[in-house]
Design an enzyme around this catalytic site. Structure first.
Site, short mmCIF file in Angstrom:
data_model
loop_
_atom_site.label_atom_id
_atom_site.label_comp_id
_atom_site.label_asym_id
_atom_site.label_seq_id
_atom_site.Cartn_x
_atom_site.Cartn_y
_atom_site.Cartn_z
N ARG A 56 42.48 -53.27 -18.80
CA ARG A 56 43.31 -54.21 -18.11
C ARG A 56 44.62 -54.16 -18.12
O ARG A 56 45.24 -53.35 -18.91
CB ARG A 56 43.14 -55.70 -18.90
CG ARG A 56 41.71 -56.04 -19.42
CD ARG A 56 41.58 -57.43 -19.67
NE ARG A 56 41.75 -57.59 -21.18
CZ ARG A 56 41.63 -58.79 -21.67
NH1 ARG A 56 40.88 -59.79 -21.07
NH2 ARG A 56 42.12 -59.24 -23.02
N GLY A 82 40.53 -59.09 -31.32
CA GLY A 82 39.63 -58.52 -32.06
C GLY A 82 38.92 -57.41 -31.66
O GLY A 82 38.22 -56.79 -32.48
N ARG A 83 39.37 -57.10 -30.35
CA ARG A 83 38.55 -55.82 -29.99
C ARG A 83 39.70 -55.42 -28.91
O ARG A 83 39.01 -54.64 -27.91
CB ARG A 83 37.23 -56.24 -29.11
CG ARG A 83 37.21 -57.55 -28.47
CD ARG A 83 35.84 -57.51 -27.89
NE ARG A 83 35.69 -58.72 -26.98
CZ ARG A 83 34.47 -58.82 -26.52
NH1 ARG A 83 33.52 -57.81 -26.27
NH2 ARG A 83 34.35 -60.14 -25.75
N ASP A 142 43.11 -69.89 -26.58
CA ASP A 142 43.49 -68.64 -26.78
C ASP A 142 43.01 -67.73 -25.49
O ASP A 142 43.16 -66.70 -25.45
CB ASP A 142 42.53 -67.95 -28.13
CG ASP A 142 41.18 -68.34 -28.03
OD1 ASP A 142 40.75 -69.29 -27.85
OD2 ASP A 142 40.26 -67.27 -28.04
N ASN A 143 42.41 -68.55 -24.54
CA ASN A 143 41.97 -67.75 -23.28
C ASN A 143 42.72 -68.40 -22.04
O ASN A 143 42.64 -68.02 -20.92
CB ASN A 143 40.72 -67.81 -22.92
CG ASN A 143 39.58 -67.23 -23.85
OD1 ASN A 143 39.90 -65.96 -24.39
ND2 ASN A 143 38.38 -67.66 -23.95
N GLY A 194 43.24 -63.65 -32.80
CA GLY A 194 43.71 -62.42 -32.45
C GLY A 194 42.98 -61.24 -31.58
O GLY A 194 41.99 -61.78 -31.52
P1 AMP Z 1 36.35 -64.41 -26.64
O1 AMP Z 1 35.45 -65.57 -26.81
O2 AMP Z 1 36.01 -63.22 -25.74
O3 AMP Z 1 37.70 -65.11 -26.07
O4 AMP Z 1 36.86 -64.20 -28.09
C1 AMP Z 1 37.35 -65.00 -29.06
C2 AMP Z 1 37.87 -64.27 -30.37
O5 AMP Z 1 36.77 -63.58 -30.79
C3 AMP Z 1 38.78 -63.43 -29.95
O6 AMP Z 1 39.69 -63.30 -31.16
C4 AMP Z 1 38.22 -62.12 -29.89
O7 AMP Z 1 39.04 -60.89 -29.97
C5 AMP Z 1 37.16 -62.12 -30.64
N1 AMP Z 1 36.07 -61.10 -30.57
C6 AMP Z 1 35.14 -61.35 -29.52
N2 AMP Z 1 33.98 -60.54 -29.45
C7 AMP Z 1 34.51 -59.75 -30.51
C8 AMP Z 1 33.71 -58.38 -31.05
N3 AMP Z 1 32.75 -58.02 -30.36
N4 AMP Z 1 34.47 -57.88 -31.99
C9 AMP Z 1 35.49 -58.36 -32.70
N5 AMP Z 1 36.09 -59.48 -32.10
C10 AMP Z 1 35.64 -60.10 -31.06
MG MG Z 2 39.49 -64.34 -25.23
#
Ligand code: AMP
Ligand code: MG
Length: 490
Positions: free
Chosen positions: A174, A94-95, A254-255, A92
């Site tokens: 974005r 997350g940020r 998810d990306n 989800g």
């Molecule tokens: P990403 O590797 O950036 O695609 O992130 C994978 C997952 O981790 C997604 O659900 C992001 O929202 C969550 N995520 C990454 N960095 C953070 C953070 N600093 N705080 C909260 N959620 C994060």
């Molecule tokens: Mg991501």
């Protein structure tokens, strides 16, 4: 009442239109004493956002979470996904927070505005370094003609953020026609929420793939047609990545954007010396997302999407049939790009020997570790009449290069096609966002000098132009560039 952000109407986000199963309303966490890091004037213009809007304090405060316009309800969406080949369960936003949609339907999303119900262990923040990288790279991809989410600005704050070291906070704003990911489909499918899965698929079809409704293919099954259409867009996107030498770095499901847009810029890299097995993500120890693995990983991800859509497609054979076209669409799209790079007129048309020509030069580039971007740019100049030595001198094995050049000229002659230098100069960029250039801009930005970010933005937005005053951004990377390590930490 229409909700407005400094006079600009903001409509409900796609996820809030879809309903409560898809999102949670979240109040952003304010970043103290925010400031502008960089703004994308050309995107603002495209979106009809005035200079005054892009300078206003109200907007700055909204984009960093300390002001929420009356009535606005930012949302974080829920998705799941496969990470590094494993089912990762619920993830989800997350940020990230979706603020709302502009009049033309383009969604505004903030990345780094604090914790959400999907933050898991994370702080919900993004650091300045990774925010600048995402901002510049999404604009670089757009400048290269590659489908991508865009970035309107980066806003910053001196609030301390803890990663491997102490860093400062930032937010990327974005924009995208949609932030729906493969992972959203996986989420509802995995949790047996088939009504929501259907609602999501219908929403995507109605808004972005209406041709799937009346497709005679797939026995009139719109969900199989959707899978086919997403595969085709993904094939075109990845073909362009490969042709320009772009490594995404974290191709988790998810990306992956359901619209076939490049999404979530983390440890990405444009190749310097050509190395097909290059791994840009320091965390990816097994090389799952190496440059030459990207086309197959995209197919693997599409397979996950197919599995997620199976309750709607209802027929495994049909789902597999809808995945089949990727296997021809990807190589066809890649070869079209490569014929363009080689300057063949009528690049859509295959001819005998074209594949071998490409493979031979790729092997040579890899063997002699030739700079990928410079090779193609110099070849374009040779086609325009410059002496061949400017390319030849890039190789150690000159005899092998001469043999290839002969083969290339012979094919051009056989095809009765003169090389198209003007087209070559519009497909082989002079400027790519090399890692070391990003690092230099980030180092200055950490000292509050954002001028280098501005300079890079200008160059990557027009990467095929000469920009004679900026030659130093178009040269070989310095030796230290090879030691840069970029991980998932952001
Ligand atoms: P990403 O590797 O950036 O695609 O992130 C994978 C997952 O981790 C997604 O659900 C992001 O929202 C969550 N995520 C990454 N960095 C953070 C953070 N600093 N705080 C909260 N959620 C994060
Ligand atoms: Mg991501």
């Amino acid at each position: 009442m229409t909700i407005q952000l400094h006079g600009v109407p903001l409509h409900p986000t796609q996820f809030s239109v879809l309903g409560d199963a898809f999102q949670t309303r979240v109040v952003p966490q304010a970043l103290p004493a925010p400031y502008w890091v960089c703004r994308n004037a050309s995107l603002a213009r495209e979106l009809g956002l005035s200079d005054e809007w892009m300078r206003s304090h109200e907007v700055l405060e909204t984009l960093t979470g300390s002001h929420v316009p009356v009535g606005l309800q930012p949302t974080a969406s829920v998705y799941s996904g496969h990470q590094f080949g494993q089912w990762a369960g619920q993830l989800g936003d997350g940020r990230a927070l979706s603020l709302g949609a502009l009049e033309n339907g383009v969604e505004l999303q903030l990345k780094g505005t604090g914790r959400t119900p999907y933050s898991r262990g994370g702080d919900g923040r993004a650091v300045l370094r990774s925010s600048i990288r995402e901002f510049l790279c999404s604009e670089a991809m757009h400048g290269l003609g590659i489908a991508t989410t865009r970035a309107l600005c980066v806003t910053g704050s001196d609030a301390p953020i803890y990663r491997e070291t102490l860093e400062s906070a930032a937010v990327v704003t974005r924009t995208s026609p949609s932030f729906i990911r493969f992972g959203h489909f996986e989420h509802f499918s995995h949790n047996n929420m088939h009504a929501e899965l259907k609602q999501l698929a219908d929403f995507v079809i109605d808004n972005f793939y209406s041709e799937c409704r009346d497709s005679a293919n797939y026995a009139g099954n719109p969900y199989a047609a959707l899978l086919d259409a997403v595969s085709q867009r993904t094939a075109k996107m990845v073909a362009k990545w490969q042709a320009v030498g772009f490594c995404h770095g974290v191709m988790n499901t998810d990306n992956m954007s359901i619209l076939g847009l490049t999404l979530d810029y983390g440890p990405f890299q444009f190749l310097d010396a050509f190395n097909p097995a290059h791994i840009c993500n320091h965390t990816d120890s097994l090389g799952r997302y190496a440059y030459n693995k990207q086309p197959n990983v995209a197919y693997w991800n599409l397979f996950c999407l197919g599995q997620a859509l199976l309750p709607l497609i209802e027929d495994q054979e049909l789902a597999l049939a809808a995945l089949e076209p990727y296997k021809t669409a990807f190589p066809a799209a890649l070869m079209t790009q490569m014929r363009k790079k080689l300057g063949f007129a009528d690049p859509e048309k295959a001819f005998e020997g074209d594949r071998q020509l490409v493979e031979t030069i790729q092997n040579l580039l890899a063997q002699d570790k030739v700079d990928y971007t410079l090779f193609w740019r110099n070849l374009s100049h040779v086609a325009a009449g410059k002496p061949v030595d400017s390319v030849r001198d890039m190789f150690i094995d000159r005899a092998a290069f001469d043999a290839w050049m002969l083969q290339y000229s012979e094919l051009l002659r056989q095809q009765i096609r003169r090389p198209q230098p003007n087209l070559m100069l519009k497909i082989n960029p002079k400027y790519v966002l090399r890692n070391y250039l990003g690092e230099q801009a980030i180092a200055k930005a950490k000292l509050k000098d954002f001028s280098e970010v501005e300079t890079l933005l200008k160059l990557v937005q027009a990467p095929f132009d000469e920009h004679p005053d900026s030659e130093r951004y178009a040269g070989l990377p310095p030796d230290w560039a090879a030691d840069i390590e970029i991980s998932c930490s952001s």
